[in-house]
Write an enzyme that holds these catalytic residues in place. Structure first.
Site, mmCIF file in Angstrom:
data_model
loop_
_atom_site.group_PDB
_atom_site.id
_atom_site.type_symbol
_atom_site.label_atom_id
_atom_site.label_comp_id
_atom_site.label_asym_id
_atom_site.label_seq_id
_atom_site.Cartn_x
_atom_site.Cartn_y
_atom_site.Cartn_z
ATOM 1 N N ASN A 45 0.839 -1.196 0.000
ATOM 2 C CA ASN A 45 0.000 0.000 0.000
ATOM 3 C C ASN A 45 0.874 1.246 0.000
ATOM 4 O O ASN A 45 1.975 1.262 0.557
ATOM 5 C CB ASN A 45 -0.992 -0.003 1.173
ATOM 6 C CG ASN A 45 -0.348 -0.136 2.534
ATOM 7 O OD1 ASN A 45 0.691 -0.771 2.688
ATOM 8 N ND2 ASN A 45 -0.973 0.447 3.537
ATOM 9 N N GLU A 47 0.459 5.260 0.706
ATOM 10 C CA GLU A 47 -0.431 6.331 1.181
ATOM 11 C C GLU A 47 0.047 7.689 0.687
ATOM 12 O O GLU A 47 1.120 7.823 0.091
ATOM 13 C CB GLU A 47 -0.506 6.267 2.712
ATOM 14 C CG GLU A 47 -1.122 4.951 3.163
ATOM 15 C CD GLU A 47 -1.361 4.851 4.662
ATOM 16 O OE1 GLU A 47 -0.833 5.681 5.419
ATOM 17 O OE2 GLU A 47 -2.075 3.921 5.057
ATOM 18 N N CYS A 56 -4.215 0.869 -2.337
ATOM 19 C CA CYS A 56 -4.097 -0.390 -1.600
ATOM 20 C C CYS A 56 -3.050 -1.299 -2.250
ATOM 21 O O CYS A 56 -2.789 -1.204 -3.464
ATOM 22 C CB CYS A 56 -5.425 -1.141 -1.597
ATOM 23 S SG CYS A 56 -6.663 -0.432 -0.509
ATOM 24 N N GLU A 58 -3.299 -4.476 -2.944
ATOM 25 C CA GLU A 58 -3.887 -5.348 -3.968
ATOM 26 C C GLU A 58 -4.049 -4.597 -5.287
ATOM 27 O O GLU A 58 -3.744 -5.117 -6.365
ATOM 28 C CB GLU A 58 -5.261 -5.869 -3.524
ATOM 29 C CG GLU A 58 -5.264 -6.641 -2.227
ATOM 30 C CD GLU A 58 -5.519 -5.764 -1.012
ATOM 31 O OE1 GLU A 58 -4.944 -4.654 -0.928
ATOM 32 O OE2 GLU A 58 -6.286 -6.192 -0.137
ATOM 33 N N CYS A 90 -10.434 -4.558 0.831
ATOM 34 C CA CYS A 90 -11.515 -3.563 0.886
ATOM 35 C C CYS A 90 -12.451 -3.757 -0.304
ATOM 36 O O CYS A 90 -12.161 -4.507 -1.245
ATOM 37 C CB CYS A 90 -10.926 -2.154 0.908
ATOM 38 S SG CYS A 90 -10.431 -1.558 -0.718
ATOM 39 N N CYS A 93 -10.983 -3.013 -3.764
ATOM 40 C CA CYS A 93 -10.067 -4.061 -4.236
ATOM 41 C C CYS A 93 -10.822 -5.317 -4.663
ATOM 42 O O CYS A 93 -10.428 -5.989 -5.622
ATOM 43 C CB CYS A 93 -9.026 -4.378 -3.174
ATOM 44 S SG CYS A 93 -7.821 -3.043 -3.013
HETATM 45 N N1 THU Z 1 -5.256 -1.291 2.710
HETATM 46 C C1 THU Z 1 -4.739 -2.131 1.748
HETATM 47 O O1 THU Z 1 -3.657 -1.881 1.195
HETATM 48 N N2 THU Z 1 -5.443 -3.228 1.422
HETATM 49 C C2 THU Z 1 -6.614 -3.601 2.016
HETATM 50 O O2 THU Z 1 -7.186 -4.606 1.649
HETATM 51 C C3 THU Z 1 -7.169 -2.804 3.096
HETATM 52 C C4 THU Z 1 -6.503 -1.513 3.359
HETATM 53 C C5 THU Z 1 -4.463 -0.127 3.091
HETATM 54 C C6 THU Z 1 -5.044 1.210 2.723
HETATM 55 C C7 THU Z 1 -4.384 2.118 3.727
HETATM 56 O O3 THU Z 1 -3.089 2.459 3.250
HETATM 57 C C8 THU Z 1 -4.206 1.244 4.949
HETATM 58 O O4 THU Z 1 -4.347 -0.090 4.508
HETATM 59 C C9 THU Z 1 -5.204 1.509 6.048
HETATM 60 O O5 THU Z 1 -6.497 1.553 5.555
#
Ligand code: THU
Length: 133
Positions: A45, A47, A56, A58, A90, A93
């Site tokens: 991920n 940010e 994310c 995925e 999420c 994704c």
């Molecule tokens: N996140 C993912 O990378 N994948 C997921 O399936 C759920 C959430 C990340 C997004 C954000 O950077 C952090 O997790 C917290 O939400």
């Protein structure tokens, strides 16, 4: 799918998670995406100070693989949070998976190198939205 390949996906997702760029949430995620041809694409991920610009793990893995011309996938392993925690993909994704995979895509949710569970995309996203191409 062979147990050896599942284990490899699990290890790669856990290993790449170290590169997560998540200074805002502190929630590190790693993903390892397996193509039907046997290649593995890993991602984390990423940010951003402008929160909605975050990506994310995925989604990043699919972006890498699709960019390289891959079009068919058999599994994705996801390691999120701390050792022992589970991270389910999420909603966005799940929708990305549904765009590029059939319902029988294997989704491996990792707790630790020896502790992971296997689901199918159709369990995670029943009645998903699709458009005819
Ligand atoms: N996140 C993912 O990378 N994948 C997921 O399936 C759920 C959430 C990340 C997004 C954000 O950077 C952090 O997790 C917290 O939400």
């Amino acid at each position: 799918m062979e147990e050896r390949i599942k284990k490899e996906l699990v290890l790669q997702a856990l290993n790449i998670r170290k590169n997560s760029y998540s200074p805002y949430s502190g929630f590190c995620v790693g993903a390892a995406l397996l193509t039907e041809g046997g290649r593995i694409y890993t991602a984390v991920n990423m940010e951003n100070a402008s929160y909605p610009a975050g990506i994310c793990a995925e989604a990043a893995a699919f972006a890498k693989a699709i960019s390289e011309g891959e079009r068919s996938f058999s599994a994705i392993a996801i390691a999120g949070g701390k050792e022992g925690e589970e991270c389910f993909p999420c909603g966005i994704c799940r929708q990305i998976m549904a765009e590029h995979c059939r319902g029988d895509l294997t989704v491996i949710i990792i707790r630790s190198p020896e502790d992971y569970r296997e689901l199918k995309l159709e369990q995670l996203l029943p009645f998903g939205f699709r458009l005819e191409k």
